[in-house]
Each structure stands twice: as structure tokens, then as C-alpha cells.
Design an enzyme around this catalytic site. Structure first.
Site, short mmCIF file in Angstrom:
data_model
loop_
_atom_site.label_atom_id
_atom_site.label_comp_id
_atom_site.label_asym_id
_atom_site.label_seq_id
_atom_site.Cartn_x
_atom_site.Cartn_y
_atom_site.Cartn_z
N ARG A 60 -22.19 -24.55 32.57
CA ARG A 60 -21.52 -25.67 31.46
C ARG A 60 -22.52 -26.25 30.60
O ARG A 60 -22.09 -26.47 29.39
CB ARG A 60 -20.71 -26.74 32.20
CG ARG A 60 -19.72 -26.34 33.36
CD ARG A 60 -18.38 -25.72 32.89
NE ARG A 60 -18.45 -24.59 31.97
CZ ARG A 60 -18.56 -23.46 32.57
NH1 ARG A 60 -18.59 -23.42 33.73
NH2 ARG A 60 -18.69 -22.29 31.77
N ASN A 95 -14.51 -37.08 29.29
CA ASN A 95 -15.40 -35.86 29.10
C ASN A 95 -16.68 -35.72 29.63
O ASN A 95 -17.54 -36.86 29.30
CB ASN A 95 -15.25 -35.18 27.67
CG ASN A 95 -13.75 -34.81 27.38
OD1 ASN A 95 -12.67 -34.73 28.24
ND2 ASN A 95 -13.59 -34.92 26.08
N HIS A 112 -16.16 -40.17 33.75
CA HIS A 112 -16.34 -38.91 34.56
C HIS A 112 -17.60 -38.35 34.95
O HIS A 112 -18.04 -37.28 35.22
CB HIS A 112 -15.26 -38.08 34.42
CG HIS A 112 -13.93 -38.48 34.85
ND1 HIS A 112 -12.79 -37.59 34.58
CD2 HIS A 112 -13.61 -39.26 35.31
CE1 HIS A 112 -11.81 -38.35 34.94
NE2 HIS A 112 -12.15 -39.22 35.74
P1 OAD Z 1 -6.40 -31.73 30.65
O1 OAD Z 1 -7.00 -30.11 30.68
O2 OAD Z 1 -5.65 -31.85 32.00
O3 OAD Z 1 -5.74 -32.00 29.54
C1 OAD Z 1 -5.77 -31.83 28.39
C2 OAD Z 1 -5.02 -32.03 27.28
O4 OAD Z 1 -5.33 -31.75 26.08
C3 OAD Z 1 -3.43 -31.38 27.48
O5 OAD Z 1 -2.20 -32.29 27.60
C4 OAD Z 1 -3.22 -30.52 26.41
O6 OAD Z 1 -1.98 -30.26 25.75
C5 OAD Z 1 -4.21 -31.19 25.23
N1 OAD Z 1 -4.73 -30.45 24.26
C6 OAD Z 1 -5.25 -28.93 24.35
N2 OAD Z 1 -5.85 -28.62 23.05
C7 OAD Z 1 -5.62 -29.62 22.24
C8 OAD Z 1 -6.05 -30.02 21.00
N3 OAD Z 1 -6.73 -28.87 20.28
N4 OAD Z 1 -5.73 -31.07 20.31
C9 OAD Z 1 -5.13 -32.17 21.06
N5 OAD Z 1 -4.50 -32.05 22.31
C10 OAD Z 1 -5.02 -30.79 22.95
O7 OAD Z 1 -7.73 -32.57 30.53
P2 OAD Z 1 -7.91 -34.16 30.98
O8 OAD Z 1 -6.56 -34.73 30.89
O9 OAD Z 1 -9.22 -34.42 30.20
O10 OAD Z 1 -12.04 -34.68 35.78
O11 OAD Z 1 -8.46 -33.99 32.60
C11 OAD Z 1 -8.64 -35.09 33.01
C12 OAD Z 1 -9.67 -34.80 34.31
O12 OAD Z 1 -9.29 -33.70 35.24
C13 OAD Z 1 -11.15 -34.36 33.65
O13 OAD Z 1 -12.03 -35.40 33.38
C14 OAD Z 1 -11.79 -33.65 34.80
C15 OAD Z 1 -10.53 -32.94 35.22
O14 OAD Z 1 -10.47 -32.62 36.69
C16 OAD Z 1 -13.23 -34.69 36.45
O15 OAD Z 1 -14.11 -33.75 36.25
C17 OAD Z 1 -13.49 -35.87 37.35
#
Ligand code: OAD
Length: 234
Positions: A60, A95, A112
């Protein structure tokens, strides 16, 4: 939303970095770059197979430092907004990449953790790293091998900076969540904390996450983040 804006908190998730070439977490059916999160993002996974976990974060980090991955207009817009806005501004990111820093954001908390940091399990001291490290790498403080881990918050671990984040949420007028699915606690509850003091809450995302924000705007972050934040400064 009240016409005077004094304090803004922004939360970002993987969606803001998707157009920079970094995959989101839940896009691939609960896999993170083809690995189940239990394998690479839990303390138990690290105990079971440290070699796999070291290699996963090394990959990564190499990907993040490659020429293909750069901040996109959503990152640069937030940095510009912070610079031009006269009130208080806090950017909280889930992120582990460094794209907000590279875009110029200043008041930024990585709840995180960070890919470009490692932590000593003995002293809890945190060190910058842009290099691979493994079980065999000697720690800079205790000088022995086997004590370093990625400075990443894994599932069932406590996120960083929660006191500062909660204070900012409890006193902001506007809370904006960008590119996060709202699946992971406590970040998923931030908009509710912000609402306690009647902050206006906005979601900018590719799709509806089903959360109770006051306003939702759907589209790619590189388009809707510049549009929304430029409208705030008019
Ligand atoms: P997710 O992968 O769960 O969600 C990403 C979101 O971004 C989704 O709702 C997509 O629809 C949206 N998305 C994708 N592409 C996009 C774009 N071009 N523009 C706008 N939105 C877009 O990611 P997180 O919510 O960040 O934790 O996940 C939260 C945590 O879960 C992360 O920090 C990580 C993971 O496990 C740890 O590592 C502790």
C-alpha cells in the site's frame, strides 16, 4: 444553514481518494485490495500472520508513493477552502494516505493512522517511514527487531484524536462528510454529534448512504467537492 459560518468540520473517507487511484474498501465486496479485512486489518490477523500484514502495508505504501497516485481536485479544494475561510476549520480523515497533506491541508487529523508511519510496540513511539519494514527491521528506539507495527488503527482498536474531534464536532456550524460509506463506527456517528449543537450536516458522496444528513449531493468527489466549497465562499 445559518448565514454566518464560524466553524466547519469535514470528514473524509476512501471515496475522496478513489479518483487519485486508490481503491475504496467496500467497492470490492468487503475485500481491501483482494484481502479480507480480518486478515490485514485486525490485531488477530497480525498475530496470526505478521509477514502477510507487513507485506500488505508495504505494498500500500509503495502504491501511495508511486507516480500514478496524486491529490485530485477534491483534495486541493479542501486545502484552498481552509486557506481562504476566515473561521475555524478541521479536516478529519479516515484515510491512511497522505493526499490531504500533499494538497496543502494544515489542520488535519488522521483518525485511522497513516501508511507513512510505524510504531514501536514497546515505547509506543511513532516514526516516519517511506520504506518497507518487516518483523526483521530494527526499531529506532529499542534497536531490536520484531517491535515495529504499521501505525494503522485496526478493527476493534481505538481511533486516534477522539477528544479533539468530539470537541470540534460539538462546536461546529457545518459538518460535511465526503466519500465515506458510514459503515465504520465512530466516524459513522459524527453527523449526529454535530447535530446536537444544531450544526447543518451535508453528505457529498457518489451514492446515498442512507444516513440522516440535512443535505445530500451525489456525484464524483472531484466535481461536487469544488462546486460545494466554492459556493460556501461566495
Ligand atoms: P468505504 O469504501 O466504506 O466507502 C467509500 C464511499 O465512497 C462509498 O460510499 C462510495 O460510494 C464512495 N465513493 C466511491 N468513489 C467515489 C468518488 N469518486 N467520489 C465520491 N464518493 C465516492 O470507505 P470508508 O467509508 O472510508 O478503516 O471506510 C471507512 C473505514 O473502513 C476505513 O477508514 C478503513 C475501513 O475499514 C480502517 O482501516 C480502520
Amino acid at each position: 444553514m445559518s448565514s454566518t459560518l464560524n466553524s466547519v468540520v469535514v470528514l473524509t473517507g476512501a471515496g475522496i481518494s478513489a479518483e487519485s487511484g486508490l481503491k475504496t474498501f467496500r467497492a470490492a465486496g468487503g475485500l481491501w485490495e483482494n484481502h479480507p479485512v480480518e486478515e490485514v486489518a485486525t490485531p488477530e490477523g497480525f498475530e496470526r500472520n505478521p509477514q502477510l500484514v507487513y507485506e500488505f502495508y508495504n505494498q500500500r505504501r509503495r502504491q501511495l508513493l508511486s507516480d500514478e497516485v496524486k491529490p485530485n481536485p477534491a483534495h486541493t479544494t479542501l486545502a484552498k477552502f481552509e486557506h481562504d475561510f476566515h473561521g475555524s476549520f478541521l479536516l478529519v480523515t479516515q484515510n491512511v494516505d497522505n493526499l490531504h497533506e500533499r494538497a496543502g491541508s494544515q489542520n488535519l487529523l488522521h483518525m485511522h493512522g497513516e501508511l507513512l508511519k510505524m510504531r514501536c510496540l514497546n515505547s509506543q513511539l511513532v516514526f516516519d517511514t517511506s520504506e518497507d519494514f518487516t518483523f526483521d527491521t530494527h526499531c529506532r528506539c529499542c534497536r531490536s527487531a520484531g517491535n515495529l507495527r504499521p501505525h494503522i488503527v485496526w478493527f476493534r482498536e481505538m481511533p486516534f484524536h477522539m477528544n479533539k474531534i468530539n470537541q470540534a464536532l460539538e462546536s461546529c456550524d457545518l459538518f460535511v462528510a465526503i466519500g465515506t460509506s458510514g459503515n465504520v463506527y465512530p466516524a459513522s456517528g459524527f453527523y449526529q454529534t454535530a447535530k446536537i449543537r444544531k450544526a447543518y450536516t451535508v453528505e457529498l458522496n457518489l451514492e446515498n448512504t442512507g444516513s440522516g444528513f440535512d443535505k445530500r449531493i451525489y456525484g464524483k468527489a472531484s466535481k461536487i467537492v469544488p462546486q460545494y466549497f466554492e459556493s460556501l465562499l461566495v
